[in-house]
Write a protein that holds these residues in place. Structure first.
Motif, PDB file in Angstrom:
ATOM      1  N   GLN A 115       0.968  -1.560  -0.031  1.00 55.38           N
ATOM      2  CA  GLN A 115      -0.224   0.026  -0.472  1.00 55.38           C
ATOM      3  C   GLN A 115       0.908   0.883  -0.067  1.00 55.38           C
ATOM      4  OE1 GLN A 115      -2.427  -0.643   3.391  1.00 55.38           O
ATOM      5  NE2 GLN A 115      -4.463  -1.166   2.188  1.00 55.38           N
ATOM      6  N   ASN A 116       0.539   2.632  -0.709  1.00 60.50           N
ATOM      7  CA  ASN A 116      -0.875   2.735  -1.417  1.00 60.50           C
ATOM      8  C   ASN A 116      -1.053   1.881  -2.546  1.00 60.50           C
ATOM      9  OD1 ASN A 116      -2.823   3.081   0.558  1.00 60.50           O
ATOM     10  ND2 ASN A 116      -2.298   4.953   0.399  1.00 60.50           N
ATOM     11  N   THR A 117       0.638   1.617  -3.093  1.00 57.77           N
ATOM     12  CA  THR A 117       0.270   1.427  -4.779  1.00 57.77           C
ATOM     13  C   THR A 117      -0.656   0.291  -4.303  1.00 57.77           C
ATOM     14  OG1 THR A 117       3.050   2.042  -4.792  1.00 57.77           O
ATOM     15  CG2 THR A 117       2.307   0.820  -6.383  1.00 57.77           C
ATOM     16  N   LEU A 213      16.962   8.524  -2.223  1.00 54.68           N
ATOM     17  CA  LEU A 213      16.441   8.411  -2.746  1.00 54.68           C
ATOM     18  C   LEU A 213      14.810   8.787  -2.705  1.00 54.68           C
ATOM     19  CD1 LEU A 213      16.171   4.187  -3.277  1.00 54.68           C
ATOM     20  CD2 LEU A 213      17.640   6.509  -4.829  1.00 54.68           C
ATOM     21  N   ASN A 214      14.028   9.711  -3.227  1.00 48.76           N
ATOM     22  CA  ASN A 214      13.248  10.309  -2.512  1.00 48.76           C
ATOM     23  C   ASN A 214      11.867   9.421  -3.732  1.00 48.76           C
ATOM     24  OD1 ASN A 214      10.384  12.083  -2.948  1.00 48.76           O
ATOM     25  ND2 ASN A 214      11.331  13.393  -4.341  1.00 48.76           N
ATOM     26  N   GLU A 215      11.596   9.292  -2.359  1.00 47.71           N
ATOM     27  CA  GLU A 215      10.215   7.945  -2.769  1.00 47.71           C
ATOM     28  C   GLU A 215       8.926   8.748  -2.673  1.00 47.71           C
ATOM     29  OE1 GLU A 215      12.047   3.974  -1.931  1.00 47.71           O
ATOM     30  OE2 GLU A 215      12.739   5.289   0.346  1.00 47.71           O
ATOM     31  N   PRO A 216       8.097   9.030  -2.727  1.00 45.10           N
ATOM     32  CA  PRO A 216       6.882   9.513  -3.228  1.00 45.10           C
ATOM     33  C   PRO A 216       5.491   8.261  -2.921  1.00 45.10           C
ATOM     34  CG  PRO A 216       7.735   9.738  -5.298  1.00 45.10           C
ATOM     35  CD  PRO A 216       8.467   9.446  -4.319  1.00 45.10           C
ATOM     36  N   TYR A 217       6.088   6.603  -3.434  1.00 42.59           N
ATOM     37  CA  TYR A 217       5.175   5.927  -3.025  1.00 42.59           C
ATOM     38  C   TYR A 217       5.331   5.596  -1.826  1.00 42.59           C
ATOM     39  CZ  TYR A 217      10.155   4.150  -4.052  1.00 42.59           C
ATOM     40  OH  TYR A 217      11.052   3.994  -4.027  1.00 42.59           O
ATOM     41  N   VAL A 218       5.979   5.853  -0.837  1.00 43.54           N
ATOM     42  CA  VAL A 218       5.737   5.008   0.519  1.00 43.54           C
ATOM     43  C   VAL A 218       4.778   5.348   1.285  1.00 43.54           C
ATOM     44  CG1 VAL A 218       7.094   4.722   2.972  1.00 43.54           C
ATOM     45  CG2 VAL A 218       8.495   5.667   0.750  1.00 43.54           C
ATOM     46  N   TYR A 219       4.290   4.447   1.678  1.00 45.61           N
ATOM     47  CA  TYR A 219       2.863   4.476   2.201  1.00 45.61           C
ATOM     48  C   TYR A 219       2.521   6.352   3.166  1.00 45.61           C
ATOM     49  CZ  TYR A 219      -1.726   3.347   4.990  1.00 45.61           C
ATOM     50  OH  TYR A 219      -2.988   3.981   5.260  1.00 45.61           O
ATOM     51  N   PRO A 220       1.994   6.772   3.623  1.00 45.86           N
ATOM     52  CA  PRO A 220       1.926   8.351   4.027  1.00 45.86           C
ATOM     53  C   PRO A 220       1.779   7.767   5.493  1.00 45.86           C
ATOM     54  CG  PRO A 220       0.132   8.206   2.167  1.00 45.86           C
ATOM     55  CD  PRO A 220       0.528   6.786   2.245  1.00 45.86           C
ATOM     56  N   ASN A 222       4.967   6.880   7.315  1.00 40.31           N
ATOM     57  CA  ASN A 222       6.237   6.177   7.057  1.00 40.31           C
ATOM     58  C   ASN A 222       7.185   6.718   6.926  1.00 40.31           C
ATOM     59  OD1 ASN A 222       4.723   2.346   5.829  1.00 40.31           O
ATOM     60  ND2 ASN A 222       3.852   3.921   8.014  1.00 40.31           N
ATOM     61  N   THR A 223       8.393   6.369   7.636  1.00 43.15           N
ATOM     62  CA  THR A 223       9.521   6.838   7.458  1.00 43.15           C
ATOM     63  C   THR A 223       9.725   5.627   6.116  1.00 43.15           C
ATOM     64  OG1 THR A 223      10.654   5.291   9.486  1.00 43.15           O
ATOM     65  CG2 THR A 223       9.815   7.467   9.740  1.00 43.15           C
ATOM     66  N   PRO A 224      11.169   6.381   5.389  1.00 40.53           N
ATOM     67  CA  PRO A 224      11.857   5.780   4.224  1.00 40.53           C
ATOM     68  C   PRO A 224      12.215   4.270   4.575  1.00 40.53           C
ATOM     69  CG  PRO A 224      11.888   7.586   3.890  1.00 40.53           C
ATOM     70  CD  PRO A 224      11.906   7.611   5.534  1.00 40.53           C
ATOM     71  N   CYS A 225      12.838   4.153   6.398  1.00 41.15           N
ATOM     72  CA  CYS A 225      13.702   2.444   6.722  1.00 41.15           C
ATOM     73  C   CYS A 225      12.013   2.293   7.773  1.00 41.15           C
ATOM     74  CB  CYS A 225      14.556   3.095   7.569  1.00 41.15           C
ATOM     75  SG  CYS A 225      15.828   4.313   6.797  1.00 41.15           S
ATOM     76  N   GLY A 226      10.962   2.901   7.884  1.00 41.26           N
ATOM     77  CA  GLY A 226      10.342   1.875   8.490  1.00 41.26           C
ATOM     78  C   GLY A 226      10.376   1.878  10.018  1.00 41.26           C
ATOM     79  N   LEU A 227      10.457   0.767  10.473  1.00 38.29           N
ATOM     80  CA  LEU A 227      10.909   0.496  12.200  1.00 38.29           C
ATOM     81  C   LEU A 227      12.526  -0.310  12.046  1.00 38.29           C
ATOM     82  CD1 LEU A 227       7.025   0.051  13.754  1.00 38.29           C
ATOM     83  CD2 LEU A 227       8.776   1.788  13.962  1.00 38.29           C
ATOM     84  N   HIS A 228      12.864  -0.659  10.858  1.00 38.89           N
ATOM     85  CA  HIS A 228      14.191  -1.520  10.473  1.00 38.89           C
ATOM     86  C   HIS A 228      14.403  -0.593  10.015  1.00 38.89           C
ATOM     87  CE1 HIS A 228      14.698  -5.717  12.106  1.00 38.89           C
ATOM     88  NE2 HIS A 228      15.884  -5.494  10.891  1.00 38.89           N
ATOM     89  N   ARG A 247       6.367  -0.021   4.505  1.00 39.79           N
ATOM     90  CA  ARG A 247       7.276  -0.407   5.034  1.00 39.79           C
ATOM     91  C   ARG A 247       7.072  -0.356   6.474  1.00 39.79           C
ATOM     92  NH1 ARG A 247      11.112   3.222   1.812  1.00 39.79           N
ATOM     93  NH2 ARG A 247      10.231   1.792  -0.299  1.00 39.79           N
ATOM     94  N   ALA A 248       6.262   0.570   6.939  1.00 34.95           N
ATOM     95  CA  ALA A 248       5.548  -0.461   8.784  1.00 34.95           C
ATOM     96  C   ALA A 248       5.333  -1.848   8.301  1.00 34.95           C
ATOM     97  CB  ALA A 248       4.764   1.016   9.373  1.00 34.95           C
ATOM     98  N   ASP A 249       4.906  -1.746   7.369  1.00 38.76           N
ATOM     99  CA  ASP A 249       4.104  -3.708   7.037  1.00 38.76           C
ATOM    100  C   ASP A 249       4.495  -4.399   6.634  1.00 38.76           C
ATOM    101  OD1 ASP A 249       2.628  -5.022   8.163  1.00 38.76           O
ATOM    102  OD2 ASP A 249       0.515  -4.025   7.067  1.00 38.76           O
ATOM    103  N   SER A 250       5.888  -4.676   5.956  1.00 37.06           N
ATOM    104  CA  SER A 250       5.729  -5.192   5.080  1.00 37.06           C
ATOM    105  C   SER A 250       7.770  -5.916   5.510  1.00 37.06           C
ATOM    106  CB  SER A 250       6.818  -4.404   3.369  1.00 37.06           C
ATOM    107  OG  SER A 250       7.557  -5.075   2.935  1.00 37.06           O
TER     108      SER A 250
END
Length: 334
Positions: A115-117, A213-220, A222-228, A247-250
């Motif tokens: 998500q959200n892709t 990387l500028n990542e507009p596809y990352v879920y709103p 979330n941080t680019p690194c998520g929790l890891h 990133r927080a659920d993958s």
């Protein structure tokens, strides 16, 4: 003396001149008689031909040639639709199987990791033809791949409780008209390819070969690194570093760094690239490579390898070239 007789008449008592009239009537009747005789002769010949023929006359519309083929005049009865339906279904299934095996296959999105892709329940079409020609996945592509080992061990296999529905699903999955419930496949975004160095520290951003990387596809949210977050990783040749857009659920490459391959996925396990969301209709969209992966210098490390290697090889071969040239000059002088 007796009288001299020159001729005698055929009958006594006939008046004079009656013989001449009879001769004339006979001559005028001769042509009519000959016409009647000719007509009679023609009729006799036709009768003889009819009697000599042993085969009865046939209707042209029902006649056949020597090979048994029907004459053009006979119309063929159209085949029933119900007789043609199994043939049409068989052809459709064969075509679907060929398309699934070599060209395009449908996959269902079972989780929220992209998500959200991609949303849960979306159907994506995956290009399976390009890998047959040796093309490898590139940065930014969304790919479907087999479980490299241990990524989906805890994921339950979802199947219907109805045996008939399970059978239908197995058949449709076999020909590629429905995603399979037995196959353990994953879908992620390629972040780095073989030879790249990828990292994500703190709150990000993700860096590939030192380029952020500028990542507009990352879920709103979330941080680019998520929790890891993770330290720099060198991706081996022939392997990929993949991450989900949520990133927080993958559970992507970040969570499998302790396994063989350091969390990377073998290129040989990639089924193909997802290029379009086909279902539901209101979710229809293409899946292009984001512009952030077109940045200059992103592939600098890999792009400079061939020129540098070629220059090093040329320097190493220079003494050999000089020796060959000197020997050739000596031979010419001698």
């Amino acid at each position: 003396m007796g009288d001299l007789v020159i001729g005698a008449r055929s009958g006594a008592g006939e008046p004079e001149g009656s013989g001449r009239r009879a001769a004339r009537s006979a001559e005028s009747a001769a042509p009519a008689a000959s016409v009647e005789e000719a007509a009679a002769q023609t009729a006799d010949e036709q009768g003889d031909e009819a009697e000599g023929s042993s085969e009865p006359p046939q209707d042209k519309a029902e006649s056949t040639d020597e090979s048994g083929a029907e004459a053009p005049g006979k119309q063929r009865k159209p085949r029933s639709f119900w007789k043609e339906l199994p043939i049409l279904i068989g052809i459709a299934l064969v075509l679907a199987l060929v398309i699934k095996t070599f060209f395009v296959q449908a996959f269902s999105i079972p989780s929220e990791s992209m998500q959200n892709t991609l949303q849960v329940g979306d159907r994506v079409l995956v290009d399976k033809l390009t890998p047959w020609f040796g093309a490898e996945p590139e940065r930014g592509e969304v790919v479907v791949f087999h479980d490299p080992g241990g990524w989906l061990n805890d994921e339950p296999v979802k199947q219907s409780d109805n045996s008939f529905l399970r059978g239908v699903q197995d058949v449709l999955s076999f020909v590629g008209l429905m995603p399979s419930a037995n196959e353990k496949d994953l879908i992620k975004r390629v972040i780095a390819v073989g030879g790249d160095t990828v990292e994500c520290e703190g709150d990000g951003p993700v860096k590939v070969n030192g380029i952020a990387l500028n990542e507009p596809y990352v879920y709103p949210g979330n941080t680019p690194c998520g929790l890891h977050p993770f330290a720099p990783v060198k991706v081996p040749k022939g392997r990929l570093w993949v991450m989900g857009d949520h990133r927080a659920d993958s559970l992507d490459s970040r969570f499998h760094m302790d396994q063989p391959g350091g969390g990377t996925v073998p290129v040989d396990d990639v089924i193909g690239r997802a290029f379009v969301v086909a279902w539901p209709i209101d979710h229809w969209s293409t899946l292009p490579v984001p512009a952030t992966f077109d940045q200059k210098g992103l592939a600098a490390a890999g792009a400079l390898t061939p020129p540098v290697g070629g220059a090093a090889g040329a320097v190493a071969l220079l003494p050999l070239v000089r020796r060959v040239r000197n020997r050739t000059d000596r031979r010419k002088e001698s």
